[in-house]
Design an enzyme around this catalytic site. Structure first.
Site, mmCIF file in Angstrom:
data_model
loop_
_atom_site.group_PDB
_atom_site.id
_atom_site.type_symbol
_atom_site.label_atom_id
_atom_site.label_comp_id
_atom_site.label_asym_id
_atom_site.label_seq_id
_atom_site.Cartn_x
_atom_site.Cartn_y
_atom_site.Cartn_z
ATOM 1 N N ASP A 144 63.261 44.759 29.065
ATOM 2 C CA ASP A 144 62.479 44.549 30.386
ATOM 3 C C ASP A 144 63.375 44.827 31.640
ATOM 4 O O ASP A 144 64.037 43.913 32.278
ATOM 5 C CB ASP A 144 61.885 43.217 30.541
ATOM 6 C CG ASP A 144 61.245 43.139 31.933
ATOM 7 O OD1 ASP A 144 60.835 43.970 32.688
ATOM 8 O OD2 ASP A 144 61.182 41.756 32.302
ATOM 9 N N ARG B 193 41.120 35.303 38.044
ATOM 10 C CA ARG B 193 41.260 34.379 39.147
ATOM 11 C C ARG B 193 39.726 33.732 39.647
ATOM 12 O O ARG B 193 39.804 33.121 40.690
ATOM 13 C CB ARG B 193 41.914 35.290 40.456
ATOM 14 C CG ARG B 193 41.046 36.309 40.787
ATOM 15 C CD ARG B 193 41.729 37.179 42.137
ATOM 16 N NE ARG B 193 41.297 38.239 42.542
ATOM 17 C CZ ARG B 193 40.289 38.296 43.561
ATOM 18 N NH1 ARG B 193 40.097 37.033 44.147
ATOM 19 N NH2 ARG B 193 39.618 39.197 43.797
ATOM 20 N N ASP C 114 27.712 41.681 37.328
ATOM 21 C CA ASP C 114 28.824 41.747 36.405
ATOM 22 C C ASP C 114 28.236 41.006 35.273
ATOM 23 O O ASP C 114 28.650 41.302 34.053
ATOM 24 C CB ASP C 114 30.171 40.539 37.086
ATOM 25 C CG ASP C 114 30.578 41.620 38.256
ATOM 26 O OD1 ASP C 114 31.694 41.977 37.961
ATOM 27 O OD2 ASP C 114 30.186 41.559 39.119
ATOM 28 N N ARG D 261 22.026 36.252 49.658
ATOM 29 C CA ARG D 261 22.449 37.454 48.886
ATOM 30 C C ARG D 261 22.266 37.518 47.920
ATOM 31 O O ARG D 261 22.560 36.564 46.911
ATOM 32 C CB ARG D 261 23.959 37.750 49.484
ATOM 33 C CG ARG D 261 24.314 39.230 49.240
ATOM 34 C CD ARG D 261 26.068 39.432 49.470
ATOM 35 N NE ARG D 261 26.309 38.790 50.671
ATOM 36 C CZ ARG D 261 27.456 38.708 51.037
ATOM 37 N NH1 ARG D 261 28.355 38.889 50.322
ATOM 38 N NH2 ARG D 261 27.781 38.016 52.177
ATOM 39 N N GLN E 1 22.084 40.370 44.128
ATOM 40 C CA GLN E 1 22.849 41.733 43.506
ATOM 41 C C GLN E 1 22.005 42.536 42.901
ATOM 42 O O GLN E 1 20.593 42.206 42.706
ATOM 43 C CB GLN E 1 24.015 41.244 43.041
ATOM 44 C CG GLN E 1 25.260 40.781 43.690
ATOM 45 C CD GLN E 1 26.508 41.418 43.040
ATOM 46 O OE1 GLN E 1 26.809 40.913 42.040
ATOM 47 N NE2 GLN E 1 27.416 41.865 43.874
ATOM 48 N N ASP F 195 30.713 47.248 46.997
ATOM 49 C CA ASP F 195 31.283 47.070 48.147
ATOM 50 C C ASP F 195 32.929 47.556 47.827
ATOM 51 O O ASP F 195 33.762 46.739 47.280
ATOM 52 C CB ASP F 195 31.166 45.510 48.585
ATOM 53 C CG ASP F 195 31.527 44.536 47.283
ATOM 54 O OD1 ASP F 195 31.353 45.064 46.227
ATOM 55 O OD2 ASP F 195 32.043 43.292 47.439
ATOM 56 N N GLU G 196 40.750 45.968 36.684
ATOM 57 C CA GLU G 196 39.067 46.077 37.222
ATOM 58 C C GLU G 196 38.739 47.664 37.258
ATOM 59 O O GLU G 196 37.568 47.729 36.976
ATOM 60 C CB GLU G 196 39.166 45.241 38.495
ATOM 61 C CG GLU G 196 37.916 45.338 39.188
ATOM 62 C CD GLU G 196 37.947 44.858 40.810
ATOM 63 O OE1 GLU G 196 37.043 44.439 41.140
ATOM 64 O OE2 GLU G 196 39.010 44.871 41.199
#
Length: 641
Positions: A42, A212, A220, A265, A267, A384, A579
């Site tokens: 490393d 997180r 999702d 809201r 989805q 988004d 992601e």
């Protein structure tokens, strides 16, 4: 003589391990070996071993039987680091590991880690056991961690009242029976999670998108569920459907996510697909579960999507239409400064004074209100953000939404026909036949082909009902009709040509075409749901869509490109599964808004990213074995197809 002796020793040490035992095992002291490994490999000191390190020398290991091995490949060294780190997380002082584990084939390793580790790490529950995640929640403000509970959920209210006594920094708030945009705005400065289902004294579990996160996201969850079913986590997928049912029953919709500022809201709708796939994957066919889940899905369809004047437009098609007042509070400070500065100038005010006045409702500006309605609707769409939807989302009958609602209608037809003898009655007494849903689906198909299909271009496009024309933006969402089954064989043939010409990239399917971004963008901001990026849900839906129409070769090519990109990046970058990806350059180094969740970790990723994990498992399940063998050898797509 000394030099020759040293060379002989080195030669003996470098003899293939197959000369000793087929799969030697090594017992390693974790603290010592991690320190030694990092010091040698490393070199940029980022607590990962990647292709960007300049490895000083091979890393030697000696087994108890005298077998020795030197590791110099980045992939092997990073695998060893990951295994040491995992053992350290588990509280072990030493690690017993085989050479086979260190040299595990990459696709096999990624898939195994998703199944054995990633889903567990991404699972949450809002109860006594899971409260530590809530109390550490980074999205809360102040010293109090709030949880909002529906007034209609007596079980939840009782449970959280008791829990509140145990934690001084945890507070339960009961929502009013009627939730309005005005109420949601009033709690913007007191954000918190929204309760999900409590059953038998425990929170019903759910999977979050990334490490997180602590909230369950709408679309999702469906894609994560696809991965869970492949990995035989049927009970967890079923639990997520149960939480969707809870949301529909108590919040009136499947939420963007269970956060207080998402109360107005929803989805993209995938409830019917989720219910159908979970039920059909379950060994025990629980008709009561199916009845309740199906009823909730029909309720969502009727009350969220089919009420005139909101998400149902005058032409009979649907749009995303998120309600809310003022500036969306979930964005980072300064996110809207460029837009707000123009309106501040228009009103002859400083930016700070304008924002304060507008937020308090002292300054009225219908044009700005409309801008934020579009912005919230972009977020409701799940995309988004994208230039496709910028400042017009609430004026579009989108291809994706109407394809998904067509799929609802076909799923309702199928489920009622197969499991309820063609006749279904809800608890409120309303009755539906499978034939009713067949007619609804046929009518929607007529409207979709009337308003969204462009015969000259050979594709479906979003329709701006305010302007009375299609927008022409080339997006992966234009191809959802292949997954939903709207397109005819002739239409699918034309769409295939466009898909391969406009959106096929070296790493899979682009979110949108470069030419559309160039024609539409009003500034240099790189929108994350646009070229050159690619996203897991688009890949998954379009793979299955192509296979539905018999385009196996094309589907396998696109699947392989996506999996190769993920695998190569994981091999080169210490197991990274993030992601999103730049599919043009086949890299996880994406330079767009919001960063790239899943790239920041030390030593080992324990979670990956929810729908990325699912796309990998789905891709492997759809690829013939001969291609998986090529994938393990990291043969580039250009040499395979």
């Amino acid at each position: 003589m000394v030099l020759r002796k040293w060379f002989l020793t080195l030669l003996l040490l470098s003899i293939s391990v197959s000369g000793f035992s087929q799969d030697p095992e090594f017992i390693l002291n974790i603290e010592h070996e991690m320190s030694r490994l990092l010091s040698q490999a490393d070199t940029d000191e980022d607590k990962k071993i990647t292709v960007e390190d300049s490895i000083k020398s091979p890393f030697w290991m000696l087994s108890q039987k005298g077998d020795s091995v030197s590791l110099s490949k980045v992939y092997y060294l990073s695998n060893l680091l990951q295994e040491l780190a995992l053992a350290d997380i588990q509280g072990k002082d030493s690690l017993q590991i085989s050479l086979r584990k260190i040299r595990e084939e990459p696709a096999t390793r990624i898939s195994r880690r998703i199944k054995d580790f990633f889903w567990d790490d991404l699972t949450r529950s809002i109860d006594r056991k899971g409260l530590k995640h809530i109390l550490k929640d980074t999205k809360a403000s102040g010293d109090v961690r709030r949880l909002y509970v529906p007034a209609t959920d007596s079980v939840g209210i009782e449970y959280y009242l008791d829990l509140q006594k145990e934690y001084p920094d945890f507070k339960m708030e009961v929502l009013p029976k009627k939730i309005t945009p005005e109420y949601v705005k009033s709690i913007n400065d007191k954000p918190g999670l929204l309760a999900l289902k409590i059953e038998n004294g425990m929170g019903v579990p759910f999977v979050v998108p990334g490490g997180r996160f602590n909230e369950m996201y709408g679309w999702d969850s469906y894609f994560e569920g696809v991965g869970l079913l492949i990995d035989d986590c049927i009970d967890l997928a079923k639990a997520m459907v149960d939480n969707f049912v809870y949301q529909i029953e108590h919040y009136g919709k499947i939420l963007n996510a269970n956060r207080s500022y998402y109360l107005t809201r929803t989805q993209p709708p995938f409830m019917s697909s989720f219910v159908r796939e979970v039920f059909e994957a379950s060994e025990e066919k629980n008709s009561d579960w199916l009845r309740r889940s199906l009823e909730a899905a029909i309720q969502e369809y009727e009350e969220v999507w089919m009420k005139p004047g909101k998400r149902l437009t005058a032409n009979g098609l649907n749009r995303y239409y998120a309600e809310g007042i003022g500036i969306p509070p979930e964005t980072e400070k300064g996110h809207f400064d460029e837009v707000l500065s123009e309106y501040a100038k228009k009103h002859g005010m400083s930016l700070e004074d304008f924002v304060t006045g507008y937020s308090l409702g002292e300054i009225k500006d219908e044009e700005l209100d409309q801008y934020f309605r579009h912005d919230r609707s972009v977020r409701e769409s799940g995309h988004d953000t994208s230039w496709r939807l910028e400042n017009r989302a609430a004026h579009l009958n989108t291809v994706d939404l109407n394809s998904l609602l067509y799929k609802y209608e076909k799923d309702f037809e199928f489920l009622i026909g197969k499991y309820f003898d063609g006749y279904f009655t809800t608890s409120s007494g309303r009755s539906y036949t499978s034939g009713y849903w067949h007619e609804k689906a046929d009518f929607r198909k007529v409207l979709v082909n009337l308003f969204l299909w462009d015969e000259i271009k050979g594709g479906y496009f979003d329709y701006n009902f305010k302007k009375g024309k299609r927008i022409g933006y080339i997006s992966a969402t234009n191809f959802y009709p292949l997954w939903a089954g709207i397109a005819s064989e002739e239409q699918a043939e034309k769409m295939l040509v466009n898909l391969l010409n406009d959106l096929k990239a070296s790493g899979g399917i682009l979110a949108s075409a470069k030419v559309s971004v160039e024609e539409t963008a009003t500034n240099e901001v790189q929108r994350q749901w646009d070229h050159p990026n690619g996203w897991a849900p688009h890949q998954m839906l379009l793979w299955e869509g192509l296979l539905n129409y018999g385009y196996e070769k094309e589907a396998h090519d696109l699947i392989y490109r996506w999996l190769y990109m993920i695998t190569k990046n994981a091999v080169d970058y210490n197991g990274t599964i993030p992601e999103k990806y730049d599919v043009v350059n086949r890299t996880h180094k994406v330079y767009a808004e919001y960063g790239n969740v899943g790239t920041e970790f030390d030593y080992i990723t324990t979670a990956g990213f929810g729908w990325m994990n699912a796309s990998y498992q789905l891709g492997l399940s759809l690829l013939p074995k001969k291609y998986i063998e090529k994938l393990n050898e990291l043969v580039p797509p250009e040499s395979v197809f």
